[in-house]
Design an enzyme around this catalytic site. Structure first.
Site, PDB file in Angstrom:
ATOM      1  N   GLY A   1      -4.541  -4.330  -3.770  1.00  0.00           N
ATOM      2  CA  GLY A   1      -5.512  -3.264  -4.028  1.00  0.00           C
ATOM      3  C   GLY A   1      -4.713  -2.055  -4.460  1.00  0.00           C
ATOM      4  N   HIS A   2      -4.697  -1.793  -5.760  1.00  0.00           N
ATOM      5  CA  HIS A   2      -3.868  -0.709  -6.300  1.00  0.00           C
ATOM      6  C   HIS A   2      -4.764   0.441  -6.750  1.00  0.00           C
ATOM      7  CE1 HIS A   2      -0.320  -3.659  -7.180  1.00  0.00           C
ATOM      8  NE2 HIS A   2      -0.671  -3.617  -5.911  1.00  0.00           N
TER       9      HIS A   2
ATOM     10  N   LYS B   1       1.810   2.012  -5.191  1.00  0.00           N
ATOM     11  CA  LYS B   1       2.413   1.457  -6.417  1.00  0.00           C
ATOM     12  C   LYS B   1       1.507   1.689  -7.628  1.00  0.00           C
ATOM     13  CE  LYS B   1       2.467  -2.564  -4.317  1.00  0.00           C
ATOM     14  NZ  LYS B   1       2.144  -2.201  -2.933  1.00  0.00           N
TER      15      LYS B   1
ATOM     16  N   GLN C   1       2.006  -6.375  -3.264  1.00  0.00           N
ATOM     17  CA  GLN C   1       2.536  -6.486  -1.899  1.00  0.00           C
ATOM     18  C   GLN C   1       3.886  -5.748  -1.830  1.00  0.00           C
ATOM     19  OE1 GLN C   1       1.225  -9.799  -3.303  1.00  0.00           O
ATOM     20  NE2 GLN C   1      -0.595  -8.679  -2.737  1.00  0.00           N
TER      21      GLN C   1
ATOM     22  N   ASP D   1       0.802  -1.235   0.000  1.00  0.00           N
ATOM     23  CA  ASP D   1       0.000   0.000   0.000  1.00  0.00           C
ATOM     24  C   ASP D   1       0.834   1.283   0.000  1.00  0.00           C
ATOM     25  OD1 ASP D   1      -2.147  -1.745   0.148  1.00  0.00           O
ATOM     26  OD2 ASP D   1      -2.208  -1.659   2.343  1.00  0.00           O
TER      27      ASP D   1
HETATM   28  P1  GDP Z   1      -0.700   0.222  -3.558  1.00  0.00           P
HETATM   29  O1  GDP Z   1      -1.288  -1.037  -3.083  1.00  0.00           O
HETATM   30  O2  GDP Z   1       0.767   0.296  -3.316  1.00  0.00           O
HETATM   31  O3  GDP Z   1      -1.042   0.541  -4.987  1.00  0.00           O
HETATM   32  O4  GDP Z   1      -1.344   1.382  -2.677  1.00  0.00           O
HETATM   33  P2  GDP Z   1      -2.896   1.535  -2.260  1.00  0.00           P
HETATM   34  O5  GDP Z   1      -3.666   1.972  -3.418  1.00  0.00           O
HETATM   35  O6  GDP Z   1      -3.365   0.324  -1.538  1.00  0.00           O
HETATM   36  O7  GDP Z   1      -2.793   2.644  -1.147  1.00  0.00           O
HETATM   37  C1  GDP Z   1      -2.208   3.872  -1.386  1.00  0.00           C
HETATM   38  C2  GDP Z   1      -3.215   4.970  -1.004  1.00  0.00           C
HETATM   39  O8  GDP Z   1      -2.536   6.210  -0.929  1.00  0.00           O
HETATM   40  C3  GDP Z   1      -4.293   5.165  -2.061  1.00  0.00           C
HETATM   41  O9  GDP Z   1      -5.479   5.545  -1.426  1.00  0.00           O
HETATM   42  C4  GDP Z   1      -3.742   6.298  -2.915  1.00  0.00           C
HETATM   43  O10 GDP Z   1      -4.775   7.047  -3.565  1.00  0.00           O
HETATM   44  C5  GDP Z   1      -3.064   7.132  -1.865  1.00  0.00           C
HETATM   45  N1  GDP Z   1      -1.897   7.920  -2.324  1.00  0.00           N
HETATM   46  C6  GDP Z   1      -0.910   7.566  -3.183  1.00  0.00           C
HETATM   47  N2  GDP Z   1       0.015   8.546  -3.255  1.00  0.00           N
HETATM   48  C7  GDP Z   1      -0.389   9.521  -2.413  1.00  0.00           C
HETATM   49  C8  GDP Z   1       0.154  10.770  -2.020  1.00  0.00           C
HETATM   50  O11 GDP Z   1       1.236  11.193  -2.452  1.00  0.00           O
HETATM   51  N3  GDP Z   1      -0.569  11.500  -1.107  1.00  0.00           N
HETATM   52  C9  GDP Z   1      -1.758  11.063  -0.597  1.00  0.00           C
HETATM   53  N4  GDP Z   1      -2.391  11.829   0.284  1.00  0.00           N
HETATM   54  N5  GDP Z   1      -2.291   9.886  -0.935  1.00  0.00           N
HETATM   55  C10 GDP Z   1      -1.605   9.128  -1.832  1.00  0.00           C
HETATM   56  P1  IMO Z   2      -0.866  -4.292  -2.202  1.00  0.00           P
HETATM   57  O1  IMO Z   2      -0.405  -4.885  -3.518  1.00  0.00           O
HETATM   58  C1  IMO Z   2      -0.841  -4.609   2.144  1.00  0.00           C
HETATM   59  C2  IMO Z   2      -0.811  -8.661   3.781  1.00  0.00           C
HETATM   60  C3  IMO Z   2      -2.046  -9.077   4.581  1.00  0.00           C
HETATM   61  C4  IMO Z   2      -1.414 -10.075   5.543  1.00  0.00           C
HETATM   62  C5  IMO Z   2      -0.357 -10.762   4.678  1.00  0.00           C
HETATM   63  C6  IMO Z   2      -0.828 -12.086   4.077  1.00  0.00           C
HETATM   64  O2  IMO Z   2      -2.150  -3.565  -2.289  1.00  0.00           O
HETATM   65  O3  IMO Z   2       0.240  -3.509  -1.582  1.00  0.00           O
HETATM   66  P2  IMO Z   2      -2.452 -12.727   2.078  1.00  0.00           P
HETATM   67  O4  IMO Z   2      -3.891 -12.422   1.844  1.00  0.00           O
HETATM   68  O5  IMO Z   2      -1.548 -12.248   0.988  1.00  0.00           O
HETATM   69  O6  IMO Z   2      -2.213 -14.175   2.408  1.00  0.00           O
HETATM   70  O7  IMO Z   2      -2.073 -11.916   3.412  1.00  0.00           O
HETATM   71  O8  IMO Z   2      -0.043  -9.850   3.637  1.00  0.00           O
HETATM   72  N1  IMO Z   2      -1.100  -8.166   2.419  1.00  0.00           N
HETATM   73  C7  IMO Z   2      -1.060  -6.874   2.077  1.00  0.00           C
HETATM   74  N2  IMO Z   2      -0.837  -5.768   2.807  1.00  0.00           N
HETATM   75  N3  IMO Z   2      -1.007  -4.501   0.810  1.00  0.00           N
HETATM   76  C8  IMO Z   2      -1.172  -5.607   0.046  1.00  0.00           C
HETATM   77  O9  IMO Z   2      -1.183  -5.582  -1.307  1.00  0.00           O
HETATM   78  C9  IMO Z   2      -1.259  -6.862   0.683  1.00  0.00           C
HETATM   79  N4  IMO Z   2      -1.465  -8.127   0.251  1.00  0.00           N
HETATM   80  C10 IMO Z   2      -1.353  -8.907   1.322  1.00  0.00           C
HETATM   81  O10 IMO Z   2      -2.621  -7.978   5.254  1.00  0.00           O
HETATM   82  O11 IMO Z   2      -0.734  -9.394   6.562  1.00  0.00           O
HETATM   83 MG    MG Z   3      -2.819  -1.708  -1.806  1.00  0.00          MG
END
Ligand code: GDP
Ligand code: IMO
Ligand code: MG
Length: 440
Positions: free
Chosen positions: A48-49, A24, A236, A21
């Site tokens: 969840g991207h 990416k 991840q 998270d």
């Molecule tokens: P990922 O799994 O690495 O793609 O990241 P996620 O989408 O799960 O979580 C990142 C969260 O941070 C999302 O809600 C994005 O919209 C938000 N985000 C990304 N870059 C920034 C930033 O520079 N500032 C803020 N405030 N939010 C950001």
């Molecule tokens: P993105 O790509 C954050 C964490 C889960 C748990 C561990 C194992 O959005 O960054 P799993 O369901 O893979 O067997 O869970 O890994 N986890 C993540 N945490 N972002 C993710 O994906 C994750 N995918 C799995 O919370 O601790």
């Molecule tokens: Mg994510």
């Protein structure tokens, strides 16, 4: 010794360096136009991207973050585990957004197939673990990869085989026996829920057959031979890697750069650079020790609220922690990251913030290498910085950044340069355009 490149094109990698998270999806989407192909190499719909443009937010789970660019080929590689129901839901979402991925999405015939029983087994395993549960996303990832490693579950390409249903039925009966064993630990699925899940799975599988299911390693080979630029999108993060994370509180796939070659079927020498994504503090969801977690729960709450820190897949609150340089050094080394993308510098609801620069062991000595067991850490060494709070700045102009933020970024840039990486990009908001290039 350097490897000779066999192909004209190249693969660049984007992966997470903290605990997932990091943002990416935003980085992949905002740099996508430089590539002809975007490819996922690991994980499944546990990811969840998020991609945001002009206030409109999309969350992708299985489908690569280049899908909004119709001219780009998007590949779900052989290292990914595919749940047909999740695939169907995402495709339906995209169609409703006016995106038709039929012509630019390719699924590897060697990708791992998740059955309708795997998510139940995942949840059952967590119930069995009780207080020691991993805190998985409940998407079936662990059981799915386990069965793929045991060479039991079918691959996506098998769905066209004449004996597919027969083979699946045999496997399903084994899975039902396994599921049954969890009854004694209090996990039971009703017959009705099973019937619904199974029917939905088969329905979605039929829809998946309409997509391009092919040998994506060969597709990538052809692209690389003609000089295409490929971006491998990690799910991840390095710190959640099955081999190098805090086992067993990790995911079950190869999240690291090494996973790109095996998860896409491309030669190692085609991978020319790695970009690692971080945020200006750390977050973690799930079980296990979060060593960097903020001690002051009020401050943690403020980061959760301002940073909107809840899971993009499960909606669970993410715990917030200090920026951990010691863990970052480890992740940079393992992944061979040279370019670092830092998101979320617009979030700093604290007067003072800390950077973890080292861990101490039971003898009070600074640890030299990242510990196998986090319980061996007795103390964290930290450096304190002034926070920049809600001081206003232009998100596209470093010259307007508050001095506190500049001090923080300069320190991190100078420290990571000792690990062979440099800051390259600063994320200043959730929108795909909310960023500024770092000075180098
Ligand atoms: P990922 O799994 O690495 O793609 O990241 P996620 O989408 O799960 O979580 C990142 C969260 O941070 C999302 O809600 C994005 O919209 C938000 N985000 C990304 N870059 C920034 C930033 O520079 N500032 C803020 N405030 N939010 C950001
Ligand atoms: P993105 O790509 C954050 C964490 C889960 C748990 C561990 C194992 O959005 O960054 P799993 O369901 O893979 O067997 O869970 O890994 N986890 C993540 N945490 N972002 C993710 O994906 C994750 N995918 C799995 O919370 O601790
Ligand atoms: Mg994510």
């Amino acid at each position: 010794m350097s490897l000779t490149k066999r192909v004209k094109g190249f693969v660049k990698v984007i992966l997470g360096l903290q605990y997932g998270d990091e943002g990416k999806g935003k980085i992949v989407d905002s740099t996508a136009s430089k590539y002809q192909v975007i490819a996922r190499f690991n994980g499944g719909n546990n990811a969840g991207h998020t991609i945001e443009e002009n206030g409109k937010k999309h969350v992708l789970h299985l489908i690569p973050s280049g899908i909004f660019h119709s001219e780009i080929k998007n590949v779900i590689g052989n290292g990914v585990i595919v749940n047909p129901v999740a695939f169907d839901e995402e495709i339906t979402y995209l169609f409703n957004q006016g995106i038709n991925p039929k012509n630019n999405l390719y699924i590897s015939n060697r990708a791992k197939l998740m059955t309708w029983v795997h998510p139940f087994l995942d949840k059952a395993g967590e119930v069995r673990c009780g207080k020691d549960k991993i805190g998985t996303t409940g998407r079936g990832i662990g059981p799915g990869y386990k069965d793929a490693r045991a060479r039991k579950s079918p691959l996506v390409g098998n769905i066209f085989s004449a004996n597919f249903e027969e083979r699946l039925e045999k496997f399903e009966s084994e899975q039902m026996v396994e599921l049954e064993t969890y009854k004694q630990f209090g996990y039971e699925v009703s017959v009705e829920d099973m019937c619904i899940a199974k029917a939905q799975w088969f329905k979605s599988l039929e829809k998946m057959k309409e997509f391009n299911i092919c040998d994506t390693s060969y597709l990538l080979r052809k692209e690389l031979e003609k000089g295409s630029h490929v971006l491998a999108e990690g799910a991840q993060s390095v710190m959640l890697d099955i081999h190098f994370g805090d086992y067993p509180n990790v995911t079950s796939s190869d999240t690291n750069t090494s996973g790109v070659s095996v998860g896409l079927g491309v030669p190692i020498s085609s991978i020319i650079s790695v970009g690692g994504v971080i945020k200006s503090y750390s977050t973690k969801v799930g079980g296990g020790k979060f060593i960097a977690r903020m001690e002051d729960l009020e401050i943690e709450k403020a980061f959760q609220k301002e940073g909107n820190e809840k899971g993009s897949t499960t909606g669970r609150p993410r715990e917030c922690g200090h920026f951990d340089l010691f863990a970052l050094d480890y992740a940079i080394f393992l992944s061979d990251t040279t370019k670092v993308y830092m998101n979320k510098v617009d979030i700093c609801p604290a007067k003072k913030i800390k950077v973890i620069t080292g861990y101490k062991d039971k003898d009070g000595k600074l640890m030299e290498s990242y510990p196998f067991d986090l319980n061996d850490v007795t103390e964290l060494v930290t450096k304190e910085f002034d926070g920049w709070g809600d001081k206003e700045f232009d998100p596209h102009d470093i010259k307007t950044f508050p001095i506190e933020l500049l001090n923080y970024l300069n320190f991190i840039d100078s420290e990571i340069s000792k690990f062979g990486a440099r800051l390259a990009y600063i994320g200043t908001g959730p929108d795909r355009n909310d960023y500024v290039k770092w000075k180098v």
